[in-house]
Write a protein that holds these residues in place. Structure first.
Motif, mmCIF file in Angstrom:
data_model
loop_
_atom_site.group_PDB
_atom_site.id
_atom_site.type_symbol
_atom_site.label_atom_id
_atom_site.label_comp_id
_atom_site.label_asym_id
_atom_site.label_seq_id
_atom_site.Cartn_x
_atom_site.Cartn_y
_atom_site.Cartn_z
ATOM 1 N N MET A 1 -12.239 8.226 -11.930
ATOM 2 C CA MET A 1 -13.793 9.091 -11.919
ATOM 3 C C MET A 1 -13.595 10.440 -10.732
ATOM 4 S SD MET A 1 -17.207 7.086 -10.931
ATOM 5 C CE MET A 1 -17.198 6.031 -12.238
ATOM 6 N N ASN A 2 -14.258 11.411 -11.333
ATOM 7 C CA ASN A 2 -14.042 12.456 -10.455
ATOM 8 C C ASN A 2 -15.264 12.935 -9.934
ATOM 9 O OD1 ASN A 2 -12.889 14.759 -9.612
ATOM 10 N ND2 ASN A 2 -13.020 15.907 -11.191
ATOM 11 N N VAL A 3 -15.954 12.211 -9.127
ATOM 12 C CA VAL A 3 -17.261 12.501 -8.416
ATOM 13 C C VAL A 3 -16.819 13.463 -7.116
ATOM 14 C CG1 VAL A 3 -19.383 11.473 -7.398
ATOM 15 C CG2 VAL A 3 -18.241 10.533 -9.312
ATOM 16 N N THR A 4 -17.656 14.384 -6.973
ATOM 17 C CA THR A 4 -17.358 15.552 -6.087
ATOM 18 C C THR A 4 -18.448 15.185 -4.789
ATOM 19 O OG1 THR A 4 -19.048 17.270 -6.738
ATOM 20 C CG2 THR A 4 -16.669 17.114 -7.601
ATOM 21 N N LEU A 5 -18.076 15.770 -3.646
ATOM 22 C CA LEU A 5 -19.074 15.681 -2.504
ATOM 23 C C LEU A 5 -20.463 16.245 -2.704
ATOM 24 C CD1 LEU A 5 -19.408 14.771 0.430
ATOM 25 C CD2 LEU A 5 -18.550 16.878 1.151
ATOM 26 N N LYS A 6 -20.377 17.631 -3.520
ATOM 27 C CA LYS A 6 -21.286 18.340 -3.772
ATOM 28 C C LYS A 6 -22.200 17.693 -4.756
ATOM 29 C CE LYS A 6 -22.453 22.835 -6.324
ATOM 30 N NZ LYS A 6 -22.014 23.903 -6.788
ATOM 31 N N GLN A 7 -21.729 16.893 -5.697
ATOM 32 C CA GLN A 7 -22.841 15.950 -6.415
ATOM 33 C C GLN A 7 -23.319 14.856 -5.892
ATOM 34 O OE1 GLN A 7 -19.602 14.735 -9.507
ATOM 35 N NE2 GLN A 7 -19.659 16.685 -10.710
ATOM 36 N N LEU A 8 -22.816 14.289 -4.976
ATOM 37 C CA LEU A 8 -23.451 13.181 -4.242
ATOM 38 C C LEU A 8 -24.340 13.764 -3.255
ATOM 39 C CD1 LEU A 8 -20.436 11.086 -2.761
ATOM 40 C CD2 LEU A 8 -22.401 10.376 -4.236
ATOM 41 N N LYS A 9 -24.280 15.141 -2.752
ATOM 42 C CA LYS A 9 -25.235 15.670 -1.732
ATOM 43 C C LYS A 9 -26.481 15.880 -2.689
ATOM 44 C CE LYS A 9 -22.435 17.553 1.929
ATOM 45 N NZ LYS A 9 -21.869 18.955 2.581
ATOM 46 N N ALA A 10 -26.188 16.415 -3.985
ATOM 47 C CA ALA A 10 -27.356 16.917 -4.826
ATOM 48 C C ALA A 10 -28.075 15.721 -5.090
ATOM 49 C CB ALA A 10 -26.588 17.645 -6.178
ATOM 50 N N PHE A 11 -27.405 14.518 -5.666
ATOM 51 C CA PHE A 11 -28.168 13.569 -5.870
ATOM 52 C C PHE A 11 -29.040 12.959 -4.730
ATOM 53 C CE2 PHE A 11 -27.960 8.615 -5.540
ATOM 54 C CZ PHE A 11 -28.836 8.279 -6.739
ATOM 55 N N VAL A 12 -28.415 12.685 -3.671
ATOM 56 C CA VAL A 12 -29.335 12.303 -2.289
ATOM 57 C C VAL A 12 -30.455 13.046 -2.084
ATOM 58 C CG1 VAL A 12 -29.207 11.812 0.018
ATOM 59 C CG2 VAL A 12 -27.430 10.946 -1.274
ATOM 60 N N ILE A 36 -26.689 21.165 -13.342
ATOM 61 C CA ILE A 36 -25.271 20.742 -13.770
ATOM 62 C C ILE A 36 -24.611 19.863 -13.138
ATOM 63 C CG2 ILE A 36 -23.117 21.822 -14.124
ATOM 64 C CD1 ILE A 36 -24.740 24.633 -14.790
ATOM 65 N N ALA A 37 -24.898 20.168 -11.671
ATOM 66 C CA ALA A 37 -24.263 18.957 -10.775
ATOM 67 C C ALA A 37 -24.892 17.449 -10.976
ATOM 68 C CB ALA A 37 -24.335 19.358 -9.400
ATOM 69 N N THR A 69 -25.780 3.488 -1.226
ATOM 70 C CA THR A 69 -24.409 3.658 -1.190
ATOM 71 C C THR A 69 -23.930 5.239 -1.132
ATOM 72 O OG1 THR A 69 -23.874 1.707 -2.637
ATOM 73 C CG2 THR A 69 -22.120 3.302 -2.589
ATOM 74 N N ALA A 70 -24.329 6.256 -1.765
ATOM 75 C CA ALA A 70 -24.429 7.513 -1.779
ATOM 76 C C ALA A 70 -24.505 7.933 -0.457
ATOM 77 C CB ALA A 70 -25.344 8.266 -2.894
ATOM 78 N N LYS A 71 -25.686 7.542 0.275
ATOM 79 C CA LYS A 71 -26.147 8.107 1.490
ATOM 80 C C LYS A 71 -24.869 7.432 2.604
ATOM 81 C CE LYS A 71 -31.215 7.824 1.489
ATOM 82 N NZ LYS A 71 -32.329 7.080 1.850
ATOM 83 N N ARG A 72 -24.567 6.141 2.520
ATOM 84 C CA ARG A 72 -23.431 5.851 3.424
ATOM 85 C C ARG A 72 -22.072 6.566 2.943
ATOM 86 N NH1 ARG A 72 -23.096 1.192 1.446
ATOM 87 N NH2 ARG A 72 -20.961 1.152 0.157
ATOM 88 N N LEU A 73 -21.792 6.863 1.899
ATOM 89 C CA LEU A 73 -20.522 7.626 1.551
ATOM 90 C C LEU A 73 -20.702 8.996 2.292
ATOM 91 C CD1 LEU A 73 -20.106 6.970 -2.175
ATOM 92 C CD2 LEU A 73 -18.605 6.269 -0.178
ATOM 93 N N LEU A 74 -21.871 9.790 2.159
ATOM 94 C CA LEU A 74 -21.959 11.007 2.891
ATOM 95 C C LEU A 74 -22.041 10.668 4.477
ATOM 96 C CD1 LEU A 74 -24.855 12.659 0.753
ATOM 97 C CD2 LEU A 74 -22.192 13.106 0.752
#
Length: 295
Positions: A1-12, A36-37, A69-74
């Motif tokens: 799986m290729n999830v980027t930090l930019k995508q996580l930030k965009a989602f949150v 796109i992100a 989970t996304a918040k914790r990862l960031l």
């Protein structure tokens, strides 16, 4: 799986703002780039994270479960770099060292106090073990450095000399009453001799010197700790030859330490580290302080 930090930030940010337009302003990107992100993230995870209507953007049930989970990862990402930065600036970190007991109980505490005064947030782990074990702990990556007597050439180790330590005669109180200001090796050997058990580099050095002088090395008592030898000397069992670093410990136990001459025996004390292995900033700073002190 290729999830980027930019995508996580965009989602949150989209989830928190419930608006692509508001999220674009906070993230300083265009709406097409944000879309796109999010689309790429949803492709990676295998399903929709948002439900889009003309009036609002809301999380799907899967998106709601993923948000914490996304918040914790960031947060973990930010914390990791904060921790790393603090380690480099010595606002945080660990100094892990080993030292032979004679050194650990005499000079090392003053070294550590000076270091701690300058870098109060660095945690210090000191292992006081016999010199051979201290060196082995460096080899085994259990500590970054050891404060010991100079060791024979070992290919994977470096030795940074600090000072030379002279051997002294450790004698019991009764013998001290009649002794002069110094002892010769011949005088020392007139009494029962107490020595470290083999293998011991200290014992090997004493044996080599006595062999050169044509003196017999007749050991009557052995122990594997210098502190134990100090107690044995203080109780009157015999005498010993030990590094002068042991003087405070031996005299606190009741023994007397006087210079050994004819000839004097000296040994270098210093820092052992692994060759070609980078040291932490904390270890580098500690070594720098010691080199400055004795340089």
């Amino acid at each position: 799986m290729n999830v980027t930090l930019k995508q996580l930030k965009a989602f949150v940010v989209v989830a928190q703002q419930e608006s692509f337009m508001a999220a674009c302003e906070l993230l300083h990107i265009s709406q097409p780039a944000l879309s796109i992100a999010i689309k790429n993230l949803e492709t990676e995870v295998g399903g929709a994270l948002f439900s889009r209507t003309t009036r609002a953007v809301v999380l799907t049930p899967e998106g709601q479960r993923f948000l914490p989970t996304a918040k914790r990862l960031l947060q973990d990402w930010d914390d990791a770099f904060i921790d790393l930065s603090q380690a480099f600036t010595l606002e945080h970190g660990i100094l892990s060292i080993a030292a032979m007991p004679s050194f650990a109980s005499s000079l090392v505490p003053s070294y550590l106090k000076r270091f701690r005064n300058e870098f109060p947030d660095v945690k210090i782990k000191l292992h006081d073990v016999v010199a051979e074990d201290a060196v082995q702990m460096v080899i085994d990556d259990q500590v970054e450095l050891a404060l010991v007597f100079e060791v024979p050439d070992v290919p994977q180790l470096d030795f940074i000399p600090l000072f030379e330590d002279k051997f002294v005669a450790a004698i019991p109180p009764a013998l001290a009453q009649d002794c002069t200001e110094h002892f010769s090796w011949a005088q020392l050997l007139e009494s029962p001799l107490i020595a470290l058990q083999q293998p011991s580099t200290i014992r090997a050095q004493i044996e080599a010197l006595l062999d050169e002088q044509g003196l017999a090395f007749d050991v009557e008592f052995e122990a594997n700790q210098l502190a134990t030898i100090g107690q044995m000397v203080a109780s009157g069992l015999g005498v010993s030859a030990v590094p002068s670093l042991c003087t405070p410990l031996f005299e606190a136990q009741g023994a007397k330490c006087v210079p050994l001459q004819s000839p004097p025996l000296m040994r270098r004390v210093g820092i052992v580290t692994q060759q070609r292995k980078p040291l932490s900033v904390a270890a580098q700073s500690f070594i720098g302080q010691l080199v400055e002190k004795y340089g």
